[in-house]
Design a protein around this motif. Structure first.
Motif, PDB file in Angstrom:
ATOM      1  N   LEU A  36       0.825  -1.210   0.000  1.00 24.32           N
ATOM      2  CA  LEU A  36       0.000   0.000   0.000  1.00 24.32           C
ATOM      3  C   LEU A  36       0.862   1.264   0.000  1.00 24.32           C
ATOM      4  O   LEU A  36       0.570   2.228  -0.709  1.00 24.32           O
ATOM      5  N   ALA A  37       1.946   1.257   0.779  1.00 24.63           N
ATOM      6  CA  ALA A  37       2.807   2.447   0.892  1.00 24.63           C
ATOM      7  C   ALA A  37       3.511   2.771  -0.424  1.00 24.63           C
ATOM      8  O   ALA A  37       3.824   3.936  -0.682  1.00 24.63           O
ATOM      9  N   GLN A  38       3.747   1.769  -1.247  1.00 24.60           N
ATOM     10  CA  GLN A  38       4.382   2.011  -2.546  1.00 24.60           C
ATOM     11  C   GLN A  38       3.414   2.639  -3.550  1.00 24.60           C
ATOM     12  O   GLN A  38       3.837   3.093  -4.609  1.00 24.60           O
ATOM     13  N   HIS A  39       2.129   2.660  -3.198  1.00 25.60           N
ATOM     14  CA  HIS A  39       1.103   3.235  -4.070  1.00 25.60           C
ATOM     15  C   HIS A  39       0.223   4.196  -3.265  1.00 25.60           C
ATOM     16  O   HIS A  39      -0.984   3.978  -3.140  1.00 25.60           O
ATOM     17  N   PRO A  40       0.805   5.251  -2.687  1.00 23.43           N
ATOM     18  CA  PRO A  40       0.005   6.142  -1.838  1.00 23.43           C
ATOM     19  C   PRO A  40      -1.149   6.773  -2.612  1.00 23.43           C
ATOM     20  O   PRO A  40      -0.990   7.192  -3.760  1.00 23.43           O
ATOM     21  N   GLY A  41      -2.309   6.765  -1.964  1.00 21.78           N
ATOM     22  CA  GLY A  41      -3.491   7.362  -2.568  1.00 21.78           C
ATOM     23  C   GLY A  41      -4.280   6.424  -3.467  1.00 21.78           C
ATOM     24  O   GLY A  41      -5.440   6.692  -3.772  1.00 21.78           O
ATOM     25  N   TRP A  42      -3.678   5.333  -3.904  1.00 17.43           N
ATOM     26  CA  TRP A  42      -4.394   4.370  -4.746  1.00 17.43           C
ATOM     27  C   TRP A  42      -5.352   3.569  -3.877  1.00 17.43           C
ATOM     28  O   TRP A  42      -4.994   3.123  -2.789  1.00 17.43           O
ATOM     29  N   TYR A  84      -2.374   5.524   8.973  1.00 23.44           N
ATOM     30  CA  TYR A  84      -1.687   5.367   7.687  1.00 23.44           C
ATOM     31  C   TYR A  84      -2.500   4.618   6.641  1.00 23.44           C
ATOM     32  O   TYR A  84      -2.290   4.792   5.456  1.00 23.44           O
ATOM     33  N   ILE A  85      -3.406   3.770   7.049  1.00 19.28           N
ATOM     34  CA  ILE A  85      -4.235   3.044   6.092  1.00 19.28           C
ATOM     35  C   ILE A  85      -5.675   3.479   6.294  1.00 19.28           C
ATOM     36  O   ILE A  85      -6.235   3.332   7.382  1.00 19.28           O
ATOM     37  N   ARG A  86      -6.259   4.033   5.232  1.00 17.00           N
ATOM     38  CA  ARG A  86      -7.626   4.553   5.311  1.00 17.00           C
ATOM     39  C   ARG A  86      -8.598   3.563   4.678  1.00 17.00           C
ATOM     40  O   ARG A  86      -8.322   3.013   3.618  1.00 17.00           O
ATOM     41  N   ASP A  96      -2.653   6.348   3.228  1.00 19.73           N
ATOM     42  CA  ASP A  96      -2.811   7.798   3.355  1.00 19.73           C
ATOM     43  C   ASP A  96      -2.008   8.253   4.562  1.00 19.73           C
ATOM     44  O   ASP A  96      -2.458   8.100   5.698  1.00 19.73           O
ATOM     45  N   PRO A  97      -0.813   8.823   4.347  1.00 20.56           N
ATOM     46  CA  PRO A  97       0.019   9.235   5.483  1.00 20.56           C
ATOM     47  C   PRO A  97      -0.585  10.336   6.336  1.00 20.56           C
ATOM     48  O   PRO A  97      -0.133  10.588   7.434  1.00 20.56           O
ATOM     49  N   GLU A  98      -1.630  10.994   5.844  1.00 22.08           N
ATOM     50  CA  GLU A  98      -2.299  12.049   6.612  1.00 22.08           C
ATOM     51  C   GLU A  98      -3.356  11.497   7.563  1.00 22.08           C
ATOM     52  O   GLU A  98      -3.879  12.230   8.391  1.00 22.08           O
ATOM     53  N   THR A  99      -3.669  10.222   7.455  1.00 25.99           N
ATOM     54  CA  THR A  99      -4.732   9.617   8.267  1.00 25.99           C
ATOM     55  C   THR A  99      -4.241   9.337   9.670  1.00 25.99           C
ATOM     56  O   THR A  99      -3.209   8.777   9.878  1.00 25.99           O
TER      57      THR A  99
END
Length: 99
Positions: A36-42, A84-86, A96-99
């Motif tokens: 998931l972190a390798q594809h942020p926002g996907w 980090y995971i929405r 989502d690092p803003e979560t």
């Protein structure tokens, strides 16, 4: 390496550092997190996540992925309020690092 506010993920070393603290993940938890972190926002469906992380025939996809996401979030809660995971209701999950 993936460097974000409060989180550093070293894929080659299979290591995650949250707020300066190493977080111990199982092999599958780390694979899911790094995928998931390798594809942020996907946004990925549970089936897509399962196929990327597990090497077997899908059985109880929803329960396995949900349980793994819960476990990752729980481990992060020891060091931060971020998840980090929405959850994207009706679809799946995204990093989502803003979560």
């Amino acid at each position: 390496k993936i460097c974000l506010p409060g989180l550093e993920i070293s894929i080659s070393e299979m290591q995650a550092i949250c707020e300066g603290n190493p977080v111990m993940f199982s092999h599958k938890e780390f694979r899911l997190l790094s995928y998931l972190a390798q594809h942020p926002g996907w946004v990925f469906t549970k089936e897509q996540i399962y196929e990327a992380v597990w090497d077997d025939i899908p059985v109880s996809v929803d329960a396995k992925v949900e349980c793994m996401i819960y476990s990752i979030r729980k481990k992060f809660r020891e060091y931060t309020d971020r998840q980090y995971i929405r959850t994207v209701w009706g679809v799946g999950y995204k990093f989502d690092p803003e979560t």
